[in-house]
Design a protein around this motif. Sequence first.
Motif, mmCIF file in Angstrom:
data_model
loop_
_atom_site.group_PDB
_atom_site.id
_atom_site.type_symbol
_atom_site.label_atom_id
_atom_site.label_comp_id
_atom_site.label_asym_id
_atom_site.label_seq_id
_atom_site.Cartn_x
_atom_site.Cartn_y
_atom_site.Cartn_z
ATOM 1 N N ALA A 75 -1.171 -11.614 12.636
ATOM 2 C CA ALA A 75 -1.810 -10.708 13.676
ATOM 3 C C ALA A 75 -0.381 -9.479 13.833
ATOM 4 O O ALA A 75 -0.240 -8.327 13.704
ATOM 5 N N ILE A 76 0.927 -10.227 13.857
ATOM 6 C CA ILE A 76 2.096 -9.522 14.210
ATOM 7 C C ILE A 76 2.538 -8.658 12.904
ATOM 8 O O ILE A 76 2.841 -7.484 12.812
ATOM 9 N N LEU A 77 2.300 -9.277 11.741
ATOM 10 C CA LEU A 77 2.791 -8.693 10.459
ATOM 11 C C LEU A 77 1.730 -7.537 9.998
ATOM 12 O O LEU A 77 2.103 -6.628 9.731
ATOM 13 N N ALA A 87 5.466 2.751 5.285
ATOM 14 C CA ALA A 87 6.311 1.902 4.404
ATOM 15 C C ALA A 87 5.545 1.053 3.545
ATOM 16 O O ALA A 87 6.115 0.289 2.544
ATOM 17 N N ARG A 88 4.205 1.350 3.361
ATOM 18 C CA ARG A 88 3.130 0.782 2.371
ATOM 19 C C ARG A 88 3.360 -0.682 2.193
ATOM 20 O O ARG A 88 3.249 -1.348 1.295
ATOM 21 N N LEU A 89 3.402 -1.345 3.538
ATOM 22 C CA LEU A 89 3.562 -2.783 3.396
ATOM 23 C C LEU A 89 2.196 -3.636 3.803
ATOM 24 O O LEU A 89 2.008 -4.664 3.704
ATOM 25 N N ALA A 90 1.237 -2.766 3.765
ATOM 26 C CA ALA A 90 -0.079 -3.392 3.807
ATOM 27 C C ALA A 90 -1.171 -2.298 3.399
ATOM 28 O O ALA A 90 -1.154 -1.077 3.704
ATOM 29 N N MET A 105 -4.404 -13.286 4.235
ATOM 30 C CA MET A 105 -3.478 -13.338 5.463
ATOM 31 C C MET A 105 -4.061 -14.261 6.483
ATOM 32 O O MET A 105 -3.228 -15.112 6.914
ATOM 33 N N MET A 106 -5.359 -14.191 6.599
ATOM 34 C CA MET A 106 -6.088 -15.417 7.593
ATOM 35 C C MET A 106 -6.103 -16.455 7.020
ATOM 36 O O MET A 106 -5.732 -17.438 7.712
ATOM 37 N N PHE A 107 -6.158 -16.887 5.712
ATOM 38 C CA PHE A 107 -6.016 -18.132 5.111
ATOM 39 C C PHE A 107 -4.881 -18.708 5.170
ATOM 40 O O PHE A 107 -4.713 -19.734 5.466
ATOM 41 N N VAL A 108 -3.644 -18.091 5.029
ATOM 42 C CA VAL A 108 -2.414 -18.479 5.145
ATOM 43 C C VAL A 108 -2.076 -19.166 6.737
ATOM 44 O O VAL A 108 -1.542 -20.027 6.905
ATOM 45 N N SER A 109 -2.503 -18.269 7.599
ATOM 46 C CA SER A 109 -2.642 -18.684 8.923
ATOM 47 C C SER A 109 -3.195 -19.616 9.422
ATOM 48 O O SER A 109 -2.707 -20.561 9.906
ATOM 49 N N SER A 110 -4.569 -19.823 9.029
ATOM 50 C CA SER A 110 -5.568 -20.932 9.521
ATOM 51 C C SER A 110 -5.763 -21.956 8.746
ATOM 52 O O SER A 110 -5.629 -23.301 9.240
ATOM 53 N N LEU A 161 -1.211 -8.790 -4.249
ATOM 54 C CA LEU A 161 -2.434 -7.562 -4.232
ATOM 55 C C LEU A 161 -2.113 -6.628 -5.320
ATOM 56 O O LEU A 161 -2.936 -5.545 -5.370
ATOM 57 N N GLY A 162 -1.102 -6.935 -6.169
ATOM 58 C CA GLY A 162 -0.922 -5.744 -7.006
ATOM 59 C C GLY A 162 0.598 -5.222 -7.454
ATOM 60 O O GLY A 162 1.704 -6.165 -6.914
ATOM 61 N N ALA A 163 0.876 -4.004 -7.617
ATOM 62 C CA ALA A 163 2.053 -3.362 -7.907
ATOM 63 C C ALA A 163 3.072 -3.408 -6.621
ATOM 64 O O ALA A 163 4.436 -3.498 -6.892
ATOM 65 N N GLU A 164 2.577 -3.406 -5.373
ATOM 66 C CA GLU A 164 3.438 -3.342 -4.203
ATOM 67 C C GLU A 164 3.434 -4.292 -3.472
ATOM 68 O O GLU A 164 2.561 -5.350 -3.085
ATOM 69 N N LEU A 165 4.926 -4.506 -3.196
ATOM 70 C CA LEU A 165 5.052 -5.561 -2.103
ATOM 71 C C LEU A 165 4.357 -5.199 -0.638
ATOM 72 O O LEU A 165 4.286 -4.497 -0.306
ATOM 73 N N THR A 166 3.505 -6.335 -0.341
ATOM 74 C CA THR A 166 3.099 -6.275 1.170
ATOM 75 C C THR A 166 3.563 -7.745 1.954
ATOM 76 O O THR A 166 4.042 -8.543 1.541
ATOM 77 N N VAL A 167 2.996 -7.438 3.282
ATOM 78 C CA VAL A 167 3.566 -8.429 4.365
ATOM 79 C C VAL A 167 2.792 -9.552 3.665
ATOM 80 O O VAL A 167 3.229 -10.862 4.023
ATOM 81 N N LEU A 168 1.762 -9.697 2.949
ATOM 82 C CA LEU A 168 1.195 -10.989 2.664
ATOM 83 C C LEU A 168 2.129 -11.775 1.650
ATOM 84 O O LEU A 168 2.292 -12.914 1.717
ATOM 85 N N ASP A 169 3.029 -10.974 0.679
ATOM 86 C CA ASP A 169 3.926 -11.606 -0.128
ATOM 87 C C ASP A 169 4.992 -12.207 0.745
ATOM 88 O O ASP A 169 5.451 -13.431 0.288
#
Length: 217
Positions: A75-77, A87-90, A105-110, A161-169
Amino acid sequence: MMTETAARYTLYGAPHSGAVAVEAVLTLLGLPYDVIDGETWHDEAARDRVQGVNPRRQVPTLILPGGEVMTESAAILIGLADAHPAARLAPPLGDSRRFQFLRWMMFVSSAIYALYWIKGDVARVGVSEADEDRTIDAVHDAISKNWALMDEAVSPAPFILGAELTVLDLYVAVISTFGPWRERFYETAPKLAAVVRRVDAEPRLATLWRTRLLRDD
Ligand SMILES: N[C@@H](CCC(=O)N[C@@H](CS)C(=O)NCC(=O)O)C(=O)O
């Protein structure tokens, strides 16, 4: 002369903890923050320090500049990324990648991060000390299995998720350093391994990764 001070975040965190993912996002967003470090997973005093703001006594716990308390790493990320869309992080609402972003995101968390609560003290799920090692092995196996499931389902190009780095990475890069550690992660999740190696090499995070996350081994 009055000098204007930027509103600061306060992060209860620790090196080699999930809080480093929050530090990574704050760093990429250029947001000023102070860290109160404490290894909550084995230090009672650190747990006590967080207790006042987070009764679950865990890091990361983030205090927003206005004083609002945020817990739960995913949730914070997501919240930080959404609050700073430039910043296009999500992927934003309406973006075709948004559903898969939230899913993982939920999968990594839970399915992964939440299991460390058992490892931290196996008595929490009624396991006796005699069975501690066996239980930790089983937790590590479950974590590996879940990384493998995720790896099977994603198609990084080159980020998840593709070309861009997101908070998931960033999230995967940090949580994959926990037990059963990166070596096993590289074997069980080869596609995600390529992603985290790329994230490890992100120049804007080099100091953070070196000082707070990656071990020399
Ligand atoms: N659901 C929490 C999990 C946080 C968590 O497990 N933090 C660990 C450190 S990486 C911790 O503080 N453990 C201490 C404990 O559970 O007693 C989140 O996603 O933020």
